[in-house]
Scaffold this active site. Structure first.
Site, PDB file in Angstrom:
ATOM      1  N   ARG A 104      -9.570   1.087   9.088  1.00 22.01           N
ATOM      2  CA  ARG A 104      -9.252  -0.304   9.422  1.00 22.01           C
ATOM      3  C   ARG A 104     -10.356  -0.983  10.215  1.00 22.01           C
ATOM      4  O   ARG A 104     -10.233  -2.163  10.551  1.00 22.01           O
ATOM      5  CB  ARG A 104      -7.969  -0.343  10.245  1.00 22.01           C
ATOM      6  CG  ARG A 104      -6.693  -0.613   9.430  1.00 22.01           C
ATOM      7  CD  ARG A 104      -5.520  -0.491  10.371  1.00 22.01           C
ATOM      8  NE  ARG A 104      -4.371  -1.251  10.034  1.00 22.01           N
ATOM      9  CZ  ARG A 104      -3.256  -0.738   9.479  1.00 22.01           C
ATOM     10  NH1 ARG A 104      -3.207   0.521   9.121  1.00 22.01           N
ATOM     11  NH2 ARG A 104      -2.210  -1.495   9.288  1.00 22.01           N
TER      12      ARG A 104
ATOM     13  N   LYS B 203       0.822  -1.219   0.000  1.00 19.86           N
ATOM     14  CA  LYS B 203       0.000   0.000   0.000  1.00 19.86           C
ATOM     15  C   LYS B 203       0.853   1.265   0.000  1.00 19.86           C
ATOM     16  O   LYS B 203       0.611   2.178  -0.771  1.00 19.86           O
ATOM     17  CB  LYS B 203      -0.917   0.034   1.237  1.00 19.86           C
ATOM     18  CG  LYS B 203      -1.919  -1.089   1.332  1.00 19.86           C
ATOM     19  CD  LYS B 203      -2.903  -0.846   2.466  1.00 19.86           C
ATOM     20  CE  LYS B 203      -2.283  -0.864   3.852  1.00 19.86           C
ATOM     21  NZ  LYS B 203      -1.816  -2.207   4.283  1.00 19.86           N
TER      22      LYS B 203
ATOM     23  N   ARG C 268      11.296  -6.470   4.722  1.00 20.42           N
ATOM     24  CA  ARG C 268      11.253  -5.031   5.009  1.00 20.42           C
ATOM     25  C   ARG C 268      11.855  -4.757   6.370  1.00 20.42           C
ATOM     26  O   ARG C 268      12.544  -3.755   6.572  1.00 20.42           O
ATOM     27  CB  ARG C 268       9.792  -4.551   4.950  1.00 20.42           C
ATOM     28  CG  ARG C 268       9.622  -3.061   5.180  1.00 20.42           C
ATOM     29  CD  ARG C 268       8.200  -2.619   4.919  1.00 20.42           C
ATOM     30  NE  ARG C 268       7.265  -3.113   5.919  1.00 20.42           N
ATOM     31  CZ  ARG C 268       5.939  -2.930   5.852  1.00 20.42           C
ATOM     32  NH1 ARG C 268       5.405  -2.304   4.835  1.00 20.42           N
ATOM     33  NH2 ARG C 268       5.148  -3.397   6.798  1.00 20.42           N
TER      34      ARG C 268
ATOM     35  N   ARG D 259      11.455  -1.089  11.793  1.00 21.80           N
ATOM     36  CA  ARG D 259      10.163  -1.163  12.479  1.00 21.80           C
ATOM     37  C   ARG D 259      10.113  -2.398  13.362  1.00 21.80           C
ATOM     38  O   ARG D 259      10.212  -3.517  12.858  1.00 21.80           O
ATOM     39  CB  ARG D 259       9.021  -1.221  11.447  1.00 21.80           C
ATOM     40  CG  ARG D 259       8.692   0.102  10.831  1.00 21.80           C
ATOM     41  CD  ARG D 259       7.607  -0.019   9.791  1.00 21.80           C
ATOM     42  NE  ARG D 259       6.387  -0.655  10.266  1.00 21.80           N
ATOM     43  CZ  ARG D 259       5.274  -0.741   9.557  1.00 21.80           C
ATOM     44  NH1 ARG D 259       5.226  -0.240   8.336  1.00 21.80           N
ATOM     45  NH2 ARG D 259       4.204  -1.316  10.060  1.00 21.80           N
TER      46      ARG D 259
ATOM     47  N   ARG E 188      -0.901  -9.065  13.365  1.00 18.25           N
ATOM     48  CA  ARG E 188      -1.351  -8.018  12.434  1.00 18.25           C
ATOM     49  C   ARG E 188      -2.211  -8.640  11.323  1.00 18.25           C
ATOM     50  O   ARG E 188      -3.202  -8.049  10.904  1.00 18.25           O
ATOM     51  CB  ARG E 188      -0.145  -7.283  11.833  1.00 18.25           C
ATOM     52  CG  ARG E 188       0.492  -6.322  12.837  1.00 18.25           C
ATOM     53  CD  ARG E 188       1.906  -5.938  12.431  1.00 18.25           C
ATOM     54  NE  ARG E 188       1.958  -5.120  11.246  1.00 18.25           N
ATOM     55  CZ  ARG E 188       3.078  -4.921  10.538  1.00 18.25           C
ATOM     56  NH1 ARG E 188       4.214  -5.495  10.910  1.00 18.25           N
ATOM     57  NH2 ARG E 188       3.064  -4.156   9.489  1.00 18.25           N
TER      58      ARG E 188
HETATM   59  P1  AMP Z   1       0.811   0.373   8.995  1.00 17.27           P
HETATM   60  O1  AMP Z   1       2.019   1.223   8.798  1.00 17.27           O
HETATM   61  O2  AMP Z   1      -0.371   0.861   8.215  1.00 17.27           O
HETATM   62  O3  AMP Z   1       1.085  -1.082   8.757  1.00 17.27           O
HETATM   63  O4  AMP Z   1       0.385   0.501  10.533  1.00 17.27           O
HETATM   64  C1  AMP Z   1       1.241   0.078  11.562  1.00 17.27           C
HETATM   65  C2  AMP Z   1       0.478  -0.020  12.863  1.00 17.27           C
HETATM   66  O5  AMP Z   1      -0.059   1.270  13.203  1.00 17.27           O
HETATM   67  C3  AMP Z   1      -0.725  -0.946  12.859  1.00 17.27           C
HETATM   68  O6  AMP Z   1      -0.363  -2.305  13.106  1.00 17.27           O
HETATM   69  C4  AMP Z   1      -1.550  -0.360  13.998  1.00 17.27           C
HETATM   70  O7  AMP Z   1      -1.031  -0.729  15.256  1.00 17.27           O
HETATM   71  C5  AMP Z   1      -1.341   1.133  13.812  1.00 17.27           C
HETATM   72  N1  AMP Z   1      -2.343   1.722  12.896  1.00 17.27           N
HETATM   73  C6  AMP Z   1      -2.118   2.263  11.673  1.00 17.27           C
HETATM   74  N2  AMP Z   1      -3.259   2.689  11.111  1.00 17.27           N
HETATM   75  C7  AMP Z   1      -4.246   2.389  11.990  1.00 17.27           C
HETATM   76  C8  AMP Z   1      -5.667   2.538  11.986  1.00 17.27           C
HETATM   77  N3  AMP Z   1      -6.313   3.079  10.931  1.00 17.27           N
HETATM   78  N4  AMP Z   1      -6.344   2.138  13.093  1.00 17.27           N
HETATM   79  C9  AMP Z   1      -5.730   1.604  14.155  1.00 17.27           C
HETATM   80  N5  AMP Z   1      -4.406   1.397  14.215  1.00 17.27           N
HETATM   81  C10 AMP Z   1      -3.659   1.786  13.147  1.00 17.27           C
END
Ligand code: AMP
Length: 191
Positions: free
Chosen positions: A89, A14, A128, A134, A146
């Site tokens: 989400r 994404k 990654r 991360r 996740r």
């Molecule tokens: P991402 O970079 O999109 O994979 O997000 C990393 C982490 O951030 C996720 O595993 C969640 O813990 C948190 N996170 C990101 N976006 C959201 C969202 N829309 N709602 C809740 N938690 C989020």
């Protein structure tokens, strides 16, 4: 205004695709994951709170996430459209997003979901993790959680927008350029 949700499991590409689409179509890219990581780096209250959830692969609570997203949208009053990456989400987040956009006399144009096999997801995230720094990309239990959270809480958002005919599944396997072409085809075909 063309507002797009780039959807898909963690590690589906994404972020990479959103950056390319942002430039191509002059959209404002909002990644809630990036916003949380920024807050964590700055060691703010929100960052400390988010870290607890992120390190376990859990979702940060809807209320704080929605407020952060809403502030970011408000900071871009001249946007020609948004590309939402990693948001919504949950169904609650999707409903909040629709309300927010309605208040601005606009709406979601399309939700584009990148489809990638679970095997590929795990391999991409692990790779990654070697360079992203991360913590949530390095721990296998966190990665698995996740994916579980995605299947349980996030997948229903696809059906939510499908009811309005807005959801499209895109093959997320292949080269970055090939996937970009597929996404572009889905963004342009009504212009
Ligand atoms: P991402 O970079 O999109 O994979 O997000 C990393 C982490 O951030 C996720 O595993 C969640 O813990 C948190 N996170 C990101 N976006 C959201 C969202 N829309 N709602 C809740 N938690 C989020």
């Amino acid at each position: 205004m063309k507002n797009i949700i780039l959807f898909g499991p963690p590690g589906s590409g994404k972020g990479t695709q959103a950056v390319m689409l942002q430039e191509k179509y002059n959209l404002v890219h909002i990644s809630t994951g990036d916003l949380f990581r920024f807050e964590m780096k700055e060691n703010t209250r929100l960052g400390k709170l988010a870290k607890e959830y992120m390190s376990r692969g859990e979702l940060v609570p809807d209320e704080v996430t929605i407020e952060m997203l809403s502030n970011k949208v408000d900071q871009n009053p001249d946007a020609q459209g948004f590309i939402f990456d990693g948001f919504p989400r949950t169904i609650k987040q999707a409903e909040a997003l629709d309300t927010l956009l309605n208040e601005k006399n606009t709406e979601i144009f399309r939700l584009l979901a990148l489809e990638v096999s679970e095997e590929e997801i795990i391999s991409r995230i692990t790779n990654r993790g070697k360079t992203s720094g991360r913590a949530d990309d390095l721990n296998v239990d966190t990665i698995k959680n996740r994916i579980k959270v995605y299947n349980d809480s996030t997948r229903p958002v696809f059906d939510y927008y499908a009811e309005e005919g807005k959801s499209f599944a895109i093959d997320g396997m292949g080269s970055i350029e090939e996937i970009q072409e597929r996404l572009s085809g889905c963004i342009l075909d009504e212009e």
